[in-house]
Design an enzyme around this catalytic site. Sequence first.
Site, PDB file in Angstrom:
ATOM      1  N   SER A 146      62.679  21.512  33.216  1.00 36.34           N
ATOM      2  CA  SER A 146      62.311  20.678  32.053  1.00 36.34           C
ATOM      3  C   SER A 146      63.458  20.445  31.085  1.00 36.34           C
ATOM      4  O   SER A 146      63.244  20.176  29.907  1.00 36.34           O
ATOM      5  CB  SER A 146      61.119  21.291  31.293  1.00 36.34           C
ATOM      6  OG  SER A 146      60.058  21.517  32.190  1.00 36.34           O
ATOM      7  N   LEU A 388      61.592  15.726  56.489  1.00 33.43           N
ATOM      8  CA  LEU A 388      61.468  17.165  56.695  1.00 33.43           C
ATOM      9  C   LEU A 388      60.972  17.861  55.438  1.00 33.43           C
ATOM     10  O   LEU A 388      61.268  17.442  54.340  1.00 33.43           O
ATOM     11  CB  LEU A 388      62.834  17.742  57.084  1.00 33.43           C
ATOM     12  CG  LEU A 388      63.472  17.084  58.295  1.00 33.43           C
ATOM     13  CD1 LEU A 388      64.850  17.688  58.530  1.00 33.43           C
ATOM     14  CD2 LEU A 388      62.597  17.236  59.535  1.00 33.43           C
TER      15      LEU A 388
HETATM   16  S1  MYA Z   1      60.633  16.222  46.613  1.00 37.28           S
HETATM   17  C1  MYA Z   1      60.734  17.954  46.309  1.00 37.28           C
HETATM   18  C2  MYA Z   1      61.078  18.211  44.879  1.00 37.28           C
HETATM   19  N1  MYA Z   1      61.306  19.614  44.618  1.00 37.28           N
HETATM   20  C3  MYA Z   1      60.392  20.451  44.166  1.00 37.28           C
HETATM   21  O1  MYA Z   1      59.264  20.080  43.894  1.00 37.28           O
HETATM   22  C4  MYA Z   1      60.844  21.894  44.024  1.00 37.28           C
HETATM   23  C5  MYA Z   1      60.276  22.587  42.812  1.00 37.28           C
HETATM   24  N2  MYA Z   1      60.550  21.819  41.597  1.00 37.28           N
HETATM   25  C6  MYA Z   1      61.782  21.668  41.077  1.00 37.28           C
HETATM   26  O2  MYA Z   1      62.790  22.151  41.559  1.00 37.28           O
HETATM   27  C7  MYA Z   1      61.863  20.820  39.806  1.00 37.28           C
HETATM   28  O3  MYA Z   1      60.587  20.759  39.204  1.00 37.28           O
HETATM   29  C8  MYA Z   1      62.382  19.395  40.068  1.00 37.28           C
HETATM   30  C9  MYA Z   1      62.313  18.574  38.797  1.00 37.28           C
HETATM   31  C10 MYA Z   1      63.843  19.462  40.529  1.00 37.28           C
HETATM   32  C11 MYA Z   1      61.554  18.676  41.118  1.00 37.28           C
HETATM   33  N3  MYA Z   1      61.150  13.560  42.632  1.00 37.28           N
HETATM   34  O4  MYA Z   1      64.830  17.995  35.231  1.00 37.28           O
HETATM   35  P1  MYA Z   1      63.500  17.582  34.727  1.00 37.28           P
HETATM   36  C12 MYA Z   1      61.154  13.563  37.497  1.00 37.28           C
HETATM   37  C13 MYA Z   1      61.655  12.665  41.755  1.00 37.28           C
HETATM   38  O5  MYA Z   1      63.263  17.836  33.273  1.00 37.28           O
HETATM   39  P2  MYA Z   1      62.307  19.601  36.393  1.00 37.28           P
HETATM   40  C14 MYA Z   1      62.267  15.792  46.999  1.00 37.28           C
HETATM   41  O6  MYA Z   1      63.116  16.596  47.209  1.00 37.28           O
HETATM   42  C15 MYA Z   1      60.071  13.559  36.464  1.00 37.28           C
HETATM   43  O7  MYA Z   1      59.101  12.571  36.783  1.00 37.28           O
HETATM   44  N4  MYA Z   1      61.589  12.792  40.429  1.00 37.28           N
HETATM   45  O8  MYA Z   1      62.300  18.204  35.584  1.00 37.28           O
HETATM   46  C16 MYA Z   1      62.595  14.303  46.999  1.00 37.28           C
HETATM   47  C17 MYA Z   1      60.850  13.262  35.222  1.00 37.28           C
HETATM   48  O9  MYA Z   1      61.201  11.882  35.158  1.00 37.28           O
HETATM   49  P3  MYA Z   1      60.325  10.890  34.233  1.00 37.28           P
HETATM   50  C18 MYA Z   1      60.982  13.883  39.958  1.00 37.28           C
HETATM   51  O10 MYA Z   1      60.900  19.941  36.662  1.00 37.28           O
HETATM   52  C19 MYA Z   1      63.396  13.996  45.751  1.00 37.28           C
HETATM   53  C20 MYA Z   1      62.143  14.024  35.459  1.00 37.28           C
HETATM   54  O11 MYA Z   1      62.239  14.224  36.892  1.00 37.28           O
HETATM   55  C21 MYA Z   1      60.426  14.848  40.795  1.00 37.28           C
HETATM   56  O12 MYA Z   1      63.161  20.603  35.748  1.00 37.28           O
HETATM   57  C22 MYA Z   1      63.625  12.529  45.541  1.00 37.28           C
HETATM   58  C23 MYA Z   1      62.107  15.377  34.780  1.00 37.28           C
HETATM   59  O13 MYA Z   1      63.309  16.020  35.024  1.00 37.28           O
HETATM   60  C24 MYA Z   1      60.520  14.655  42.176  1.00 37.28           C
HETATM   61  N5  MYA Z   1      60.022  15.522  43.057  1.00 37.28           N
HETATM   62  O14 MYA Z   1      62.997  19.211  37.784  1.00 37.28           O
HETATM   63  C25 MYA Z   1      64.423  12.253  44.289  1.00 37.28           C
HETATM   64  N6  MYA Z   1      59.899  15.823  40.037  1.00 37.28           N
HETATM   65  O15 MYA Z   1      60.560  11.316  32.824  1.00 37.28           O
HETATM   66  C26 MYA Z   1      64.549  10.776  44.001  1.00 37.28           C
HETATM   67  C27 MYA Z   1      60.109  15.471  38.779  1.00 37.28           C
HETATM   68  O16 MYA Z   1      60.814   9.507  34.505  1.00 37.28           O
HETATM   69  C28 MYA Z   1      65.519  10.104  44.919  1.00 37.28           C
HETATM   70  N7  MYA Z   1      60.750  14.294  38.703  1.00 37.28           N
HETATM   71  O17 MYA Z   1      58.897  11.084  34.652  1.00 37.28           O
HETATM   72  C29 MYA Z   1      65.666   8.653  44.572  1.00 37.28           C
HETATM   73  C30 MYA Z   1      66.669   7.910  45.477  1.00 37.28           C
HETATM   74  C31 MYA Z   1      68.096   8.206  45.063  1.00 37.28           C
HETATM   75  C32 MYA Z   1      69.123   7.611  45.995  1.00 37.28           C
HETATM   76  C33 MYA Z   1      69.306   6.079  45.828  1.00 37.28           C
HETATM   77  C34 MYA Z   1      70.415   5.475  46.748  1.00 37.28           C
HETATM   78  C35 MYA Z   1      70.504   4.047  46.677  1.00 37.28           C
HETATM   79  O1  JJ1 Z   2      49.330  23.662  52.614  1.00 35.07           O
HETATM   80  C1  JJ1 Z   2      48.667  23.036  51.825  1.00 35.07           C
HETATM   81  N1  JJ1 Z   2      47.425  23.349  51.523  1.00 35.07           N
HETATM   82  C2  JJ1 Z   2      46.715  24.410  52.223  1.00 35.07           C
HETATM   83  C3  JJ1 Z   2      46.737  25.699  51.451  1.00 35.07           C
HETATM   84  C4  JJ1 Z   2      46.003  25.590  50.156  1.00 35.07           C
HETATM   85  C5  JJ1 Z   2      46.092  26.840  49.368  1.00 35.07           C
HETATM   86  C6  JJ1 Z   2      45.512  26.638  48.022  1.00 35.07           C
HETATM   87  N2  JJ1 Z   2      46.208  25.658  47.257  1.00 35.07           N
HETATM   88  C7  JJ1 Z   2      45.315  23.908  52.518  1.00 35.07           C
HETATM   89  N3  JJ1 Z   2      44.566  24.701  53.264  1.00 35.07           N
HETATM   90  C8  JJ1 Z   2      43.245  24.354  53.716  1.00 35.07           C
HETATM   91  C9  JJ1 Z   2      43.261  24.318  55.215  1.00 35.07           C
HETATM   92  C10 JJ1 Z   2      41.869  24.361  55.799  1.00 35.07           C
HETATM   93  C11 JJ1 Z   2      41.923  24.799  57.251  1.00 35.07           C
HETATM   94  C12 JJ1 Z   2      40.547  24.861  57.829  1.00 35.07           C
HETATM   95  C13 JJ1 Z   2      39.835  23.548  57.689  1.00 35.07           C
HETATM   96  C14 JJ1 Z   2      39.813  23.073  56.267  1.00 35.07           C
HETATM   97  C15 JJ1 Z   2      41.184  23.011  55.673  1.00 35.07           C
HETATM   98  O2  JJ1 Z   2      44.926  22.825  52.131  1.00 35.07           O
HETATM   99  C16 JJ1 Z   2      49.228  21.795  51.134  1.00 35.07           C
HETATM  100  C17 JJ1 Z   2      49.024  20.567  51.966  1.00 35.07           C
HETATM  101  O3  JJ1 Z   2      47.702  20.350  52.192  1.00 35.07           O
HETATM  102  N4  JJ1 Z   2      50.631  21.984  50.929  1.00 35.07           N
HETATM  103  C18 JJ1 Z   2      51.193  21.900  49.728  1.00 35.07           C
HETATM  104  O4  JJ1 Z   2      50.529  21.661  48.731  1.00 35.07           O
HETATM  105  C19 JJ1 Z   2      52.661  22.081  49.693  1.00 35.07           C
HETATM  106  C20 JJ1 Z   2      53.323  20.943  48.988  1.00 35.07           C
HETATM  107  C21 JJ1 Z   2      53.067  19.592  49.608  1.00 35.07           C
HETATM  108  C22 JJ1 Z   2      53.953  18.526  49.025  1.00 35.07           C
HETATM  109  C23 JJ1 Z   2      55.309  18.595  49.657  1.00 35.07           C
HETATM  110  C24 JJ1 Z   2      56.370  17.809  49.000  1.00 35.07           C
HETATM  111  C25 JJ1 Z   2      57.694  18.033  49.676  1.00 35.07           C
HETATM  112  C26 JJ1 Z   2      58.537  16.843  49.654  1.00 35.07           C
HETATM  113  C27 JJ1 Z   2      59.909  17.043  50.172  1.00 35.07           C
HETATM  114  O5  JJ1 Z   2      60.372  15.887  50.773  1.00 35.07           O
END
Ligand code: MYA
Ligand code: JJ1
Length: 388
Positions: A146, A388
């Site tokens: 944040s 992935l």
């Molecule tokens: S998705 C997986 C993301 N990772 C996680 O969820 C892991 C756990 N969480 C964290 O590490 C943090 O909470 C993250 C945010 C790093 C996610 N995608 O720094 P902040 C926006 C895009 O204060 P934090 C994956 O890897 C949020 O809406 N934006 O927040 C694909 C807000 O913006 P706005 C996100 O919580 C990533 C701002 O960030 C996401 O400390 C694709 C807040 O920033 C999210 N998942 O850090 C990225 N989560 O105010 C985009 C939050 O506008 C790629 N935010 O709402 C775009 C293409 C770029 C390439 C272009 C080439 C041409």
């Molecule tokens: O794994 C997920 N959900 C599970 C576990 C839930 C635990 C409580 N929150 C789930 N289980 C139910 C299965 C059940 C089997 C028997 C029949 C009925 C159903 O639903 C979920 C996906 O459903 N996973 C997550 O929430 C992980 C994060 C998903 C977003 C990933 C973003 C990554 C992007 C990176 O590119």
Amino acid sequence: EHKFWESQPVGQFKDVGDSSLPEGPIEQPTPLSEVKQEPYNLPELYEWTLCDMDSDEVCNEVYLLLMNNYVEDDDNLFRFNYTKEFLRWGLRPPGFYQNWHIGVRVKASKKLVAFITGIPVKMSVRGEVVRMAEVNFLCVHKKLRSKRLAPVMIKEVTRRIHLENIWQAAYTAGVLLPTPVATCQYWHRTLNPKKLIDIGFSRLGDRMTMSRTIKLYRLPTSTATPGLRKMELQDVLSVTRLLQNYLSRFVVAPTFDEDEVEHWLLPQENVVESYVVESPETHRITDFFSFYALPSSILNNPSYSTLKAAYSFYNVSTRTPLIQLFQDALVIAKQKDYDVFNALDVMDNEPLMKDLKFGQGDGQLYYYLYNYRLREALKPSELGLVLL
Ligand code: MYA
Ligand code: JJ1
């Protein structure tokens, strides 16, 4: 309110449903000489670092950052625990750019505290092939959340992608941002019911006992499809043709050449598994399936530390019914001791799920494109892309 995303060339919420807007790039490319040449500024205490995933030391730092800080489910019971081998595989496909594996360190201690990556892909969108990046593994250490670090990281990866003359990207997230091209659902097929219930991944159904549940999810001990075998190097050309032909049906899908198929689908123990069907008569490859291995850490459980999950990747059927291929995938995943088999409702997956005893998960996965507008959101079945 999305102060950052409102400033970016992505579909905006206010424009949803406005079919007067044209499809395609939102902004035109600028000359490379006009792309900012220096990295964006980080807060004073931090510095950019390149993460060489070939280095065991760096790969381990990335692994630990993600293990402790990456994506969790809604109830914080599980956290993705990508393995080092998996990260190397996922980040070094043909033509990858070292420069797109971006870390942030604390200047004083050199501790790695944030990460973001891109990899190159040729994406077909309504039949037009566009060079894109796939952006993934965005992670900020829990203690630095944040503080608006994520927007700086996204801008920096964007800048480095622009320097390669690439102007579009695809990414997925579990959170809703402006604006998804599709909203997909996770489905889960129980393989190890007792463990899944013990760890809170699933629950005993109403009027169900453990022994009835175990029986419900029992699978054959061997596969059903004659000629099914592990994919080998010699199958790359056939698999490439099958995949190219199949993926051409979807509105958004990657295009894979032979080198990419070799990278993405040739089996690697505990990373990616692929099986082909070689016709016993003609010896031609008629079908294949694949899944990747993505364990999750089980948070705060006294008896178990890791959930072993298989994720459906790319599957193509021309002779064997898709449902039978999927069932064989379940059998093999069970033999390999996976606890659960996960799949998204993309491509032709959805119709099979119920019959194969998948249950809908509580997680959604939103798909996004950067700098490319589609007139309306796609159905999951119009997507031919798995990240992935
Ligand atoms: S998705 C997986 C993301 N990772 C996680 O969820 C892991 C756990 N969480 C964290 O590490 C943090 O909470 C993250 C945010 C790093 C996610 N995608 O720094 P902040 C926006 C895009 O204060 P934090 C994956 O890897 C949020 O809406 N934006 O927040 C694909 C807000 O913006 P706005 C996100 O919580 C990533 C701002 O960030 C996401 O400390 C694709 C807040 O920033 C999210 N998942 O850090 C990225 N989560 O105010 C985009 C939050 O506008 C790629 N935010 O709402 C775009 C293409 C770029 C390439 C272009 C080439 C041409
Ligand atoms: O794994 C997920 N959900 C599970 C576990 C839930 C635990 C409580 N929150 C789930 N289980 C139910 C299965 C059940 C089997 C028997 C029949 C009925 C159903 O639903 C979920 C996906 O459903 N996973 C997550 O929430 C992980 C994060 C998903 C977003 C990933 C973003 C990554 C992007 C990176 O590119």
